[in-house]
Scaffold this motif. Structure first.
Motif, PDB file in Angstrom:
ATOM      1  N   ASP A 134      -3.148   4.947  -1.213  1.00  0.00           N
ATOM      2  CA  ASP A 134      -4.162   4.116  -0.570  1.00  0.00           C
ATOM      3  C   ASP A 134      -4.556   4.626   0.815  1.00  0.00           C
ATOM      4  O   ASP A 134      -5.708   4.477   1.228  1.00  0.00           O
ATOM      5  CB  ASP A 134      -3.641   2.681  -0.412  1.00  0.00           C
ATOM      6  CG  ASP A 134      -3.238   2.065  -1.727  1.00  0.00           C
ATOM      7  OD1 ASP A 134      -4.141   1.644  -2.472  1.00  0.00           O
ATOM      8  OD2 ASP A 134      -2.021   2.011  -2.020  1.00  0.00           O
ATOM      9  N   SER A 152       4.477  -1.260   3.605  1.00  0.00           N
ATOM     10  CA  SER A 152       3.892  -0.145   2.853  1.00  0.00           C
ATOM     11  C   SER A 152       4.973   0.786   2.320  1.00  0.00           C
ATOM     12  O   SER A 152       6.037   0.950   2.937  1.00  0.00           O
ATOM     13  CB  SER A 152       2.950   0.658   3.749  1.00  0.00           C
ATOM     14  OG  SER A 152       1.912  -0.135   4.260  1.00  0.00           O
ATOM     15  N   LYS A 173       0.842  -1.198   0.000  1.00  0.00           N
ATOM     16  CA  LYS A 173       0.000   0.000   0.000  1.00  0.00           C
ATOM     17  C   LYS A 173       0.877   1.247   0.000  1.00  0.00           C
ATOM     18  O   LYS A 173       1.995   1.259   0.512  1.00  0.00           O
ATOM     19  CB  LYS A 173      -0.923   0.008   1.219  1.00  0.00           C
ATOM     20  CG  LYS A 173      -1.992  -1.071   1.199  1.00  0.00           C
ATOM     21  CD  LYS A 173      -2.985  -0.866   0.078  1.00  0.00           C
ATOM     22  CE  LYS A 173      -4.212  -1.759   0.203  1.00  0.00           C
ATOM     23  NZ  LYS A 173      -3.927  -3.178   0.022  1.00  0.00           N
TER      24      LYS A 173
END
Length: 256
Positions: free
Chosen positions: A88, A32, A8
């Motif tokens: 995101d 992430s 993400k």
């Protein structure tokens, strides 16, 4: 079903130091990619970015920007998408206040009240307006987590302007959650006393008073507080919530 954080793309405003820096680390640890927004301390931002890339092998990009400027909020979103390949999750950690005399309605100037409003309320509106078209197109939906404060629920804190505008920011959060679901989940984290560079400016006497008034007789753990952002990002059943992490301080009262 838990929302996976691996891969993400996460934008963290005011992410180069203090709580923001630890939140960046927590998301990077979970796989992430991170866009670290900073306002003035480029050295801290660069050092954090280098550390995260080396330790976790994720994409990291630093972006200078002022959360009180509408054009900067829009640019933060565009640059994150450009550099990381998407967006995101937003951790809206920026805010503004200064220490003022408790109960004195004249201490903050009108310009300072306006700055509180811009940083603690309008920055969220501007970020969400810029990010909404991107977040709602993500296959797994989008996440917007804002850093508030227990001052948003009490008549205390560093200044009256901070307390009032943090309260307004919480109500805006609830509007976001209601209006933007099911595509975007929106929640707020409300820390108590964090002994960051800023928190230590309360001074030893005030800090000890707050610890004594807290049910757990301690300050809020930075580690515990940062972990809440991870939990909220992963929890696909929560939206519109105010999550207090304060060692039980809100059950007492802030020092006057």
């Amino acid at each position: 079903m838990p929302y996976s954080l691996r891969g993400k793309n996460v934008l963290v405003t005011a992410g180069s130091r203090g709580l923001g820096a630890l939140v960046c680390e927590k998301f990077a640890e979970n796989g992430s990619n991170i866009a670290i927004n900073y306002y003035s301390n480029v050295d801290s931002a660069k050092a954090l970015a280098n550390s995260l890339q080396e330790k976790y092998s994720v994409k990291v990009h630093i972006i200078k920007g002022d959360a009180t400027a509408a054009e900067d909020n829009e640019r933060l979103v565009k640059e994150t998408v450009s550099e990381l390949g998407g967006l995101d999750i937003i951790i809206a950690n920026a805010g503004w206040t200064r220490f003022a005399k408790p109960g004195d309605i004249y201490d903050l100037s009108l310009d300072e009240w306006n700055r509180c409003w811009q940083a603690n309320v309008m920055s969220h509106l501007q970020l969400m307006q810029a990010a909404k078209p991107i977040l709602e197109q993500n296959a797994d939906g989008g996440v917007y987590l804002l850093t508030s404060s227990i001052a948003g629920t009490l008549t205390g804190g560093s200044s009256m302007g901070y307390s009032v505008t943090k309260a307004a920011g919480l109500h805006l959060m609830k509007h976001f959650a209601f209006c933007l679901g099911p595509k975007i989940r929106v929640n707020a984290v409300l820390p108590g006393l964090l002994l960051t560079e800023w928190g230590n400016q309360y001074g030893e006497t005030a800090i000890n008073n707050m610890k004594e008034k807290a049910a757990l007789k301690q300050e809020t753990s930075l580690e515990d507080c940062a972990n809440v952002y991870i939990n909220l990002a992963q929890n696909s059943s929560m939206t519109g919530q105010e999550v207090i992490v304060d060692a039980g301080l809100a059950m007492g009262s802030l020092p006057k």
